[in-house]
Every structure is written in structure tokens, then in C-alpha cells.
Design a protein around this motif. Sequence first.
Motif, PDB file in Angstrom:
ATOM      1  N   SER A   1      82.845  -6.474  23.895  1.00 52.21           N
ATOM      2  CA  SER A   1      81.700  -6.002  24.683  1.00 52.21           C
ATOM      3  C   SER A   1      80.537  -5.609  23.791  1.00 52.21           C
ATOM      4  CB  SER A   1      82.119  -4.811  25.549  1.00 52.21           C
ATOM      5  OG  SER A   1      83.168  -5.144  26.436  1.00 52.21           O
ATOM      6  N   ALA A   2      80.831  -4.856  22.727  1.00 51.01           N
ATOM      7  CA  ALA A   2      79.773  -4.424  21.808  1.00 51.01           C
ATOM      8  C   ALA A   2      79.077  -5.615  21.178  1.00 51.01           C
ATOM      9  CB  ALA A   2      80.362  -3.516  20.737  1.00 51.01           C
ATOM     10  N   TRP A   3      79.862  -6.610  20.788  1.00 53.12           N
ATOM     11  CA  TRP A   3      79.303  -7.798  20.143  1.00 53.12           C
ATOM     12  C   TRP A   3      78.422  -8.597  21.104  1.00 53.12           C
ATOM     13  CZ3 TRP A   3      81.903 -12.930  20.755  1.00 53.12           C
ATOM     14  CH2 TRP A   3      81.207 -13.938  20.068  1.00 53.12           C
ATOM     15  N   LYS A   4      78.943  -8.909  22.294  1.00 52.95           N
ATOM     16  CA  LYS A   4      78.180  -9.735  23.235  1.00 52.95           C
ATOM     17  C   LYS A   4      76.938  -9.004  23.743  1.00 52.95           C
ATOM     18  CE  LYS A   4      79.100 -13.319  24.365  1.00 52.95           C
ATOM     19  NZ  LYS A   4      78.797 -14.635  23.727  1.00 52.95           N
ATOM     20  N   LEU A   5      77.047  -7.725  24.054  1.00 54.82           N
ATOM     21  CA  LEU A   5      75.877  -6.980  24.536  1.00 54.82           C
ATOM     22  C   LEU A   5      74.872  -6.758  23.404  1.00 54.82           C
ATOM     23  CD1 LEU A   5      77.574  -4.310  26.844  1.00 54.82           C
ATOM     24  CD2 LEU A   5      76.291  -6.345  27.543  1.00 54.82           C
ATOM     25  N   GLY A   6      75.354  -6.672  22.182  1.00 56.82           N
ATOM     26  CA  GLY A   6      74.452  -6.473  21.053  1.00 56.82           C
ATOM     27  C   GLY A   6      73.512  -7.635  20.828  1.00 56.82           C
ATOM     28  N   THR A   7      73.907  -8.832  21.244  1.00 58.26           N
ATOM     29  CA  THR A   7      73.038  -9.996  21.052  1.00 58.26           C
ATOM     30  C   THR A   7      71.749  -9.888  21.862  1.00 58.26           C
ATOM     31  OG1 THR A   7      74.172 -11.227  22.821  1.00 58.26           O
ATOM     32  CG2 THR A   7      75.009 -11.494  20.568  1.00 58.26           C
ATOM     33  N   SER A   8      71.769  -9.074  22.928  1.00 56.46           N
ATOM     34  CA  SER A   8      70.561  -8.859  23.729  1.00 56.46           C
ATOM     35  C   SER A   8      70.010  -7.455  23.545  1.00 56.46           C
ATOM     36  CB  SER A   8      70.855  -9.104  25.219  1.00 56.46           C
ATOM     37  OG  SER A   8      71.811  -8.166  25.701  1.00 56.46           O
ATOM     38  N   GLY A   9      70.610  -6.685  22.620  1.00 60.93           N
ATOM     39  CA  GLY A   9      70.140  -5.321  22.382  1.00 60.93           C
ATOM     40  C   GLY A   9      70.501  -4.354  23.488  1.00 60.93           C
ATOM     41  N   THR A  10      71.528  -4.667  24.299  1.00 61.49           N
ATOM     42  CA  THR A  10      71.886  -3.836  25.442  1.00 61.49           C
ATOM     43  C   THR A  10      72.867  -2.741  25.047  1.00 61.49           C
ATOM     44  OG1 THR A  10      71.594  -5.731  26.923  1.00 61.49           O
ATOM     45  CG2 THR A  10      72.841  -3.857  27.779  1.00 61.49           C
ATOM     46  N   ASP A  11      72.577  -1.520  25.449  1.00 56.71           N
ATOM     47  CA  ASP A  11      73.454  -0.373  25.208  1.00 56.71           C
ATOM     48  C   ASP A  11      74.605  -0.438  26.213  1.00 56.71           C
ATOM     49  OD1 ASP A  11      74.670   2.190  25.094  1.00 56.71           O
ATOM     50  OD2 ASP A  11      72.778   3.142  24.548  1.00 56.71           O
ATOM     51  N   PRO A  12      75.861  -0.424  25.759  1.00 52.01           N
ATOM     52  CA  PRO A  12      77.001  -0.500  26.684  1.00 52.01           C
ATOM     53  C   PRO A  12      77.071   0.662  27.677  1.00 52.01           C
ATOM     54  CG  PRO A  12      77.702  -0.937  24.429  1.00 52.01           C
ATOM     55  CD  PRO A  12      76.296  -0.431  24.352  1.00 52.01           C
ATOM     56  N   ARG A  13      76.374   1.761  27.387  1.00 54.13           N
ATOM     57  CA  ARG A  13      76.388   2.934  28.269  1.00 54.13           C
ATOM     58  C   ARG A  13      75.259   2.914  29.279  1.00 54.13           C
ATOM     59  NH1 ARG A  13      75.674   6.816  23.288  1.00 54.13           N
ATOM     60  NH2 ARG A  13      74.029   5.233  23.110  1.00 54.13           N
ATOM     61  N   ALA A  14      74.396   1.917  29.191  1.00 52.95           N
ATOM     62  CA  ALA A  14      73.213   1.864  30.051  1.00 52.95           C
ATOM     63  C   ALA A  14      73.517   1.182  31.383  1.00 52.95           C
ATOM     64  CB  ALA A  14      72.097   1.118  29.323  1.00 52.95           C
ATOM     65  N   ASP A  15      72.559   1.253  32.284  1.00 60.38           N
ATOM     66  CA  ASP A  15      72.576   0.477  33.522  1.00 60.38           C
ATOM     67  C   ASP A  15      71.630  -0.706  33.348  1.00 60.38           C
ATOM     68  OD1 ASP A  15      72.730   3.367  35.740  1.00 60.38           O
ATOM     69  OD2 ASP A  15      74.346   2.171  34.838  1.00 60.38           O
ATOM     70  N   VAL A  16      71.940  -1.818  34.014  1.00 60.29           N
ATOM     71  CA  VAL A  16      71.089  -3.005  33.963  1.00 60.29           C
ATOM     72  C   VAL A  16      70.815  -3.486  35.381  1.00 60.29           C
ATOM     73  CG1 VAL A  16      71.913  -3.728  31.695  1.00 60.29           C
ATOM     74  CG2 VAL A  16      73.091  -4.534  33.738  1.00 60.29           C
ATOM     75  N   ARG A  17      69.787  -4.280  35.526  1.00 55.19           N
ATOM     76  CA  ARG A  17      69.425  -4.839  36.832  1.00 55.19           C
ATOM     77  C   ARG A  17      69.812  -6.315  36.859  1.00 55.19           C
ATOM     78  NH1 ARG A  17      65.523  -2.023  39.717  1.00 55.19           N
ATOM     79  NH2 ARG A  17      64.367  -3.904  40.269  1.00 55.19           N
ATOM     80  N   LEU A  18      70.655  -6.688  37.810  1.00 51.43           N
ATOM     81  CA  LEU A  18      71.108  -8.060  37.962  1.00 51.43           C
ATOM     82  C   LEU A  18      70.781  -8.541  39.371  1.00 51.43           C
ATOM     83  CD1 LEU A  18      74.659  -7.777  36.340  1.00 51.43           C
ATOM     84  CD2 LEU A  18      72.610  -8.738  35.282  1.00 51.43           C
ATOM     85  N   VAL A  19      70.452  -9.813  39.484  1.00 49.76           N
ATOM     86  CA  VAL A  19      70.134 -10.398  40.789  1.00 49.76           C
ATOM     87  C   VAL A  19      71.384 -11.102  41.321  1.00 49.76           C
ATOM     88  CG1 VAL A  19      68.703 -12.041  42.046  1.00 49.76           C
ATOM     89  CG2 VAL A  19      67.721 -10.693  40.176  1.00 49.76           C
ATOM     90  N   SER A  20      71.810 -10.728  42.511  1.00 52.97           N
ATOM     91  CA  SER A  20      72.986 -11.345  43.121  1.00 52.97           C
ATOM     92  C   SER A  20      72.670 -12.781  43.527  1.00 52.97           C
ATOM     93  CB  SER A  20      73.421 -10.554  44.351  1.00 52.97           C
ATOM     94  OG  SER A  20      74.467 -11.225  45.021  1.00 52.97           O
ATOM     95  N   SER A  21      73.590 -13.684  43.203  1.00 59.07           N
ATOM     96  CA  SER A  21      73.393 -15.094  43.553  1.00 59.07           C
ATOM     97  C   SER A  21      74.237 -15.502  44.756  1.00 59.07           C
ATOM     98  CB  SER A  21      73.751 -15.983  42.352  1.00 59.07           C
ATOM     99  OG  SER A  21      75.125 -15.828  42.023  1.00 59.07           O
ATOM    100  N   ASN A  22      74.997 -14.547  45.310  1.00 55.43           N
ATOM    101  CA  ASN A  22      75.916 -14.909  46.392  1.00 55.43           C
ATOM    102  C   ASN A  22      76.120 -13.712  47.307  1.00 55.43           C
ATOM    103  OD1 ASN A  22      78.636 -15.283  47.742  1.00 55.43           O
ATOM    104  ND2 ASN A  22      78.458 -17.255  46.701  1.00 55.43           N
ATOM    105  N   GLY A  23      75.950 -13.934  48.609  1.00 58.83           N
ATOM    106  CA  GLY A  23      76.111 -12.861  49.587  1.00 58.83           C
ATOM    107  C   GLY A  23      77.541 -12.409  49.765  1.00 58.83           C
ATOM    108  N   GLY A  24      78.497 -13.115  49.165  1.00 58.10           N
ATOM    109  CA  GLY A  24      79.878 -12.691  49.236  1.00 58.10           C
ATOM    110  C   GLY A  24      80.202 -11.547  48.299  1.00 58.10           C
ATOM    111  N   SER A  25      79.241 -11.139  47.456  1.00 59.75           N
ATOM    112  CA  SER A  25      79.441 -10.003  46.565  1.00 59.75           C
ATOM    113  C   SER A  25      79.144  -8.718  47.337  1.00 59.75           C
ATOM    114  CB  SER A  25      78.513 -10.118  45.351  1.00 59.75           C
ATOM    115  OG  SER A  25      77.166  -9.891  45.730  1.00 59.75           O
ATOM    116  N   ARG A  26      79.041  -7.614  46.635  1.00 62.22           N
ATOM    117  CA  ARG A  26      78.678  -6.355  47.289  1.00 62.22           C
ATOM    118  C   ARG A  26      77.193  -6.307  47.638  1.00 62.22           C
ATOM    119  NH1 ARG A  26      82.414  -2.319  47.348  1.00 62.22           N
ATOM    120  NH2 ARG A  26      84.202  -2.486  45.927  1.00 62.22           N
ATOM    121  N   TYR A  27      76.440  -7.301  47.184  1.00 59.60           N
ATOM    122  CA  TYR A  27      74.986  -7.293  47.368  1.00 59.60           C
ATOM    123  C   TYR A  27      74.529  -8.623  47.956  1.00 59.60           C
ATOM    124  CZ  TYR A  27      75.431  -3.306  44.226  1.00 59.60           C
ATOM    125  OH  TYR A  27      75.797  -2.110  43.654  1.00 59.60           O
ATOM    126  N   ALA A  28      73.564  -8.555  48.845  1.00 59.30           N
ATOM    127  CA  ALA A  28      73.044  -9.760  49.490  1.00 59.30           C
ATOM    128  C   ALA A  28      72.452 -10.703  48.451  1.00 59.30           C
ATOM    129  CB  ALA A  28      71.982  -9.388  50.520  1.00 59.30           C
TER     130      ALA A  28
END
Length: 309
Positions: A204-231
Motif C-alpha cells: 500500500s505504501a509503495w503504490k500510494l507513494g507513486t501518486s504522493g498519497t498519504d495512506p491515512r488521508a481521504d480521497v475523492r473517487l468517482v463511482s463507475s457503477n450504480g451497483g456500488s454504495r454510490y450512484a
Amino acid sequence: MRVLRRPRGARKRRSPRIPGGPGTPRLPRAVTAPLGCLPGLAAALALVLCAYGVEHAAESPAGTAARTTAAHQAPRPPIVPRSAWLGGDAREQPRPRYDDEVVAVFIHHTDSPNGYDCADAPGIIRGLYEGQILGRDWDDLGYNFVVDRCGTIYEGRAGGADRAVTGAHTQGFNHRTTGIAALGTFTEGADVPGVMLRAIAAVSAWKLGTSGTDPRADVRLVSSNGGSRYAAGSTATLPALAGHSDGYMTDCPGAALQARLPDIRTLAARLQGRGTRIDTRHDTQNALQDSDTQNTPQNSDTQNEEQIR
């Protein structure tokens, strides 16, 4: 501010013929110093090429990204290649898909028996692959990585462990994410080996580090499928290091592993060289102690992963 204008008819001043003369931008000393050793035409040509290189290096998005993320890039952990568990059993499949970067990680469990010998892990992963290929008519294993109870990390889905391969692990959120599956069943009451937790944190640290993302942070993702928890099309704010159930209606990765996610986030942040609060250190060290205790598998609704959408 008053601007002085050049009188009409005034002759334009010619630029000097000698590179580096008055009125021309100077190259850094480290660049110009070696040019004195070159003969005339070669020196002039080298000046042009050096100036072009300096200008375009400053404009390079890749160079900018490297400067902004290098401080928190974790090292790549040892990863067993896909060929080690798949061998010659690979089936025909379409070319892998890729995203621009990885900004989130979803943690899973495979809902398979826990009491395996780690030498048998490649065969178990191959069985998961065949189950998803034949049983669900998928084109490949959905997870990007699989971690066994001994902390060995296996490359899962094809496309290259170093690249942002689009997986098929979390319905609605396969893009710009990596799926890491813990080999076993980690429902409530199960013990999660410390070496497994450390390996998950390392990936996780390695893959998130490639984008400079802190593993403890929140991120914004766009749902591509209404079958998830989000439309479909909606923006969800999720942990950068999330459980499968954070994005989809499932018990995966199991209550026992879900409860360890805060500790994995803290360790992953340390591996990226980020500071952590003193009051979390003792808890994290306790959470990641080795444990060889394995419980019998229990039923869990973990088999709802989708093909890429």
C-alpha cells in the motif's frame, strides 16, 4: 506604472552574434563550463541543445510529479511474479487496461481456508484464478496483488506490478485503485498474522507513494457503477486505504481484517517517511506482532467483485 515606448522609426537592436553575449539569457555555470572545451560550431550547437533541454525539462509534467512525490515514496517490496503461480496455465485474454495513477487501495480477503502451508499458496492463487475465469467468465484474476499468511506478496492481475493496472476487485471503484487480497478468511474472531499485515502495508505504501498519497488521508473517487454504495457518476469520499466494504455492500475483508486497517494505514505512512502521532505507535506495534494462530474458515459475502466497469 508608466511604460516607456520606443520612438517610431527607431531601429531594432540586433541580437548579438556570439551566444552568451549581452542581451541573451545565460545558461547555468554547470552547463556552460564544459562548452569552452568544444570547437566553434560544436560549441554553438551544444549551446542550442542544452538550452532546449533545460527549457523542456522545466516544462515536463513528469519531472514536476517526481519532485512533489519523491519525499514520500516508499520502496518497492519483494513481489513474486505472476508466472510463479500461473505457469503455463494462462488463458487467452484481452490486453490489460491502465489508469493514469493509483490514488487508493482496497483491501480484500479471498474467503478461502486459513490453515494452508505457505508453499501451497501459488496453487491456491491459481485455483482462485481458474474460479474467476471459468466460474464467472472473467478475463483474469480480479486482484492486483495477493498476500499469504507468511507475508509473501504475489503479483495478481496481468499488466505489470509497477504500473497502474485497472483491476476488477471493487465494483464501481476499479479505476485509479489497487486491490490487495489477504489469502484466507478474516471474519470476526480470526487472527491476522502480523507478517501479513506488514506486507499489506508495504504494498500500500509503495503504490500510494507513486501518486504522493498519504495512506491515512481521504480521497475523492468517482463511482463507475450504480451497483456500488454510490450512484454511477457520483463522487465518493473514501479512505485512501479502504476495505472492500467501504465501496461495496459486502462483509469483505472480514471484521478482523477491517479492524486492523487503521494500524495498516499508520505503518504504511511510516514506510513513506511520514510522521505519525506518538499515541498510535504502541498500538500499531502490538497490532503487527506475528501470530501463527489460524481459525477455520467461515462464510462471508466476499464473492461480489465485478469485471472491469
